[in-house]
Each structure stands twice: as C-alpha cells, then as structure tokens.
Design an enzyme around this catalytic site. Structure first.
Site, PDB file in Angstrom:
ATOM      1  N   VAL A  16     -14.904  29.232  -4.383  1.00  0.00           N
ATOM      2  CA  VAL A  16     -15.635  27.947  -4.422  1.00  0.00           C
ATOM      3  C   VAL A  16     -14.666  26.812  -4.724  1.00  0.00           C
ATOM      4  O   VAL A  16     -14.757  25.726  -4.143  1.00  0.00           O
ATOM      5  CB  VAL A  16     -16.798  28.004  -5.434  1.00  0.00           C
ATOM      6  CG1 VAL A  16     -17.468  26.640  -5.546  1.00  0.00           C
ATOM      7  CG2 VAL A  16     -17.828  29.044  -5.013  1.00  0.00           C
ATOM      8  N   CYS A 158     -27.323  29.048  -4.381  1.00  0.00           N
ATOM      9  CA  CYS A 158     -27.185  28.966  -2.922  1.00  0.00           C
ATOM     10  C   CYS A 158     -28.364  29.610  -2.187  1.00  0.00           C
ATOM     11  O   CYS A 158     -28.724  29.194  -1.092  1.00  0.00           O
ATOM     12  CB  CYS A 158     -25.880  29.616  -2.481  1.00  0.00           C
ATOM     13  SG  CYS A 158     -25.646  31.283  -3.124  1.00  0.00           S
ATOM     14  N   HIS A 251     -26.753  32.033   4.458  1.00  0.00           N
ATOM     15  CA  HIS A 251     -27.874  32.761   3.863  1.00  0.00           C
ATOM     16  C   HIS A 251     -29.125  32.473   4.704  1.00  0.00           C
ATOM     17  O   HIS A 251     -29.488  31.307   4.915  1.00  0.00           O
ATOM     18  CB  HIS A 251     -28.128  32.295   2.425  1.00  0.00           C
ATOM     19  CG  HIS A 251     -27.126  32.781   1.429  1.00  0.00           C
ATOM     20  ND1 HIS A 251     -26.084  33.620   1.738  1.00  0.00           N
ATOM     21  CD2 HIS A 251     -27.025  32.531   0.085  1.00  0.00           C
ATOM     22  CE1 HIS A 251     -25.371  33.878   0.635  1.00  0.00           C
ATOM     23  NE2 HIS A 251     -25.931  33.228  -0.373  1.00  0.00           N
TER      24      HIS A 251
END
Length: 361
Positions: A16, A158, A251
C-alpha cells in the site's frame, strides 16, 4: 495551490505504501518528501530498502529512489519534515492506534489506510462521495487529543467499496437487507502471484476479519455525527461471506438486496449513474468524473475490462435484475488497492485539504 503540501508515507516500503508512492507521482497538490518504515529499512535509500519487492506495474518514481528511509518510530523527527502523513504501517492494531495518535499529537494530520481507528468514535471513516460531512467530527477529536491541527482520518475497508456506494445512491428507497459475497483479489493481502503461488487456480473461502468489516463498516459510513462522535446507521442489515480468488487487483461483490420501497430497475440505474458527492463538486484532482458506471452487458463488470475504470477510482455495477426471493440482485466491482486503499486515502486527503483541515505547517 501555490506550494505543494509536504507529504510523508508511514510504511512506505509495503504494497500500500508503494501504491501511495505511485499515485502521488506528479500530484498537483502533494509532494512526497519523506518515506518512513521499520527500523530494518531505516538509513537505506528507498530504492535499496524496497529492493526487488517493488510490486507496482509502473516503475518506481525517480523522485523517491534516493530518499533516505526514516525510522517510523522516530515520530518527532519524521513529523518535523512534513505537513501531513499517510499511514500504511504494518503493526499490531494497538501499535497502529498508538503511533497514529502520537503523530497527530505532533500537530501532524494522519490520513490512514489502516483499520485500527475505524471504530474510534471521533475518528471519521470516509468515502468522500458518500460521507465527507463526517469530517465535522474532527474538532471534537482535536479536543480529546489536545491538538490544534493534528487529527486522524481513515478510509474504510477495501471490500465494501464495490457495494456501499450503491446503498448511498439508493438511500431514498430504504435499503433494508443485503446478502453479499465478495470475491477478493490477492493484492488485498499485499501479495502477488509470484509470492503466493498456491493461489493460482485456487480459491480460499476465508479472509480473517473481513466478513465482520464488510457487514459493519457500511453502517458507519452511512451513519451520522451526533454529540461529537459517529453513530452508525441501523439499516440495512448485512450478512457477508468473503472469498479470496486468483485475481491480482479488483474486488467483486455479488449482492442480493431488499428495499423498504420498491423502486424500478430504471430508477435504480438512474440513481447510480447520477450519483456524485463533494469530490465531483469540488473537482478534486483524484476524483472520478463519474463515480459509478452501470454496464448493460450481461457479462460485465469484468476485472480485466473494468477494474481500471476512472483510473481505478470509479465503481462498476452490472447485472441488476429482479430476484425471486429478494427485490433485486447485482454485481459490483472496485479496484481494491486504488479506490479501496491508497487512492481512497489520497481522495480523503484532497477533500480534507479543500475543506481546510490540512494546510501547510
């Protein structure tokens, strides 16, 4: 902005942290001047500290290669070099809570990608298009911390980004029950296929802590500020299963939904494509022009075709149709390390800057 704000990245060597570095290259408002990481990386150049672990598709920006990595635990020193920090540190929850508060108490705003403070009552957890009004709780947090400009703001998990925006867009129809299954990319665990070969051709039907976050965090995002803290919404009731799938980024969520009022499919789509918030109104640098796109083809959204919609900052919805048990069902897709992680935090920082919460020291 006359002069760019000086930014530090805590946990800069992880996946990240790397995404922050790549997203902030040539940013019009922010400049990465400080990278901080664990003591084992401190003292090396950023290029040396990352070594062969650079996981982004684009090359490491030249501007950061020679920056000397500071020890993230040397809070006063790191804070003295920056106007605010992004936090992506890899520590225990309690350690993260403590170090983020320490940075805030040096009068350095902290915009965090971590989950540690997501349920701290006076810390705003924000998807800027949905609940940028939750930043109104920051003055109360500053009172608690004893600061004048230092505070913590976080972005949510997320996994909720591919369906929570729909709930905000459909608010007037009263979403009341959701059954959600998320199909989550391996980069959500900070991995690539090179370092997680057992994920090739495999799924794992468990991601620790993810189902609780996916069920509860949308309620906090949809909640309101009352008496100096965020009070979560009562509805919708959400039940969720989270599955790790062999996808690098993106996702996907399969969602069944019931409403208090029965909208038409056309009404639902119209609300999605016209939904916008503060980032679009303020024309923030990282804001998608259109936050949510609706795809008519039965085989969309697809990760390979749609994950980078609006540079990874948009959300793609498709297959909205009536269901035999629930009112409707649909598929959502979002980029988990851009909108869902570093990009969402950058957009939060832009919103905080536009609203006057982050400024030069």
């Amino acid at each position: 902005m006359d002069q760019k704000l000086r930014v530090g990245i805590l946990g800069a060597t992880g996946m990240v942290g790397q995404r922050f570095i790549s997203l902030l290259e040539n940013h019009p408002w922010f400049e990465v001047v400080t990278v901080a990481a664990s003591p084992r990386s401190a003292g090396k150049t950023y290029e040396e500290a990352v070594g062969d672990r650079w996981k982004m598709d684009t090359p490491m920006p030249e501007a950061v290669k020679k920056l000397v990595v500071l020890n993230v635990n040397d809070v006063e020193h790191v804070a003295s070099t920056v106007d605010f920090v992004f936090s992506a540190v890899d520590m225990s929850k309690e350690e993260i809570k403590a170090i983020e508060e320490e940075y805030a108490k040096t009068e350095t705003p902290v915009v965090s990608n971590n989950s540690a403070h997501r349920w701290t009552p006076d810390v705003p957890m924000v998807v800027p298009e949905i609940n940028s009004d939750h930043f109104d709780v920051i003055p109360d947090q500053k009172k608690r911390l004893g600061t004048t400009r230092g505070f913590i703001a976080v972005k949510p998990n997320c996994s909720i980004q591919s369906y929570a925006p729909c709930l905000a867009a459909w608010k007037e129809f009263g979403p009341k029950e959701l059954v959600v299954t998320t199909y989550q990319a391996i980069s959500g665990a900070g991995k690539t296929f090179k370092d997680w070969p057992e994920m090739v051709g495999n799924i794992i039907p468990f991601i620790g802590g993810e189902e609780e976050k996916s069920e509860q965090e949308p309620l906090r995002v949809l909640g309101k500020v009352e008496n100096g803290q965020i009070v979560k919404a009562e509805l919708p009731k959400i039940t969720c299963q989270c599955v790790r799938v062999p996808v690098l980024n993106g996702h996907t969520a399969a969602v069944f939904i019931n409403f208090e009022k029965k909208p038409t499919k056309e009404q639902l789509i119209e609300k999605l494509v016209n939904f916008k918030g503060f980032p679009q109104e303020a024309e923030l640098p990282s804001a998608p022009k259109q936050f949510i796109q609706y795809l008519e083809d039965d085989n969309r959204p697809q990760v390979t075709l749609d994950v980078d919609y609006e540079n990874g900052m948009g959300v793609s919805i498709g297959r909205l149709r009536e269901d035999t048990i629930y009112d409707y069902k649909f598929i959502g897709l979002s980029h988990n390390t851009v909108r869902g992680a570093a990009g969402g935090a950058v957009l939060c920082a832009e919103a905080l800057t536009a609203k006057g919460y982050i400024a030069k020291k």
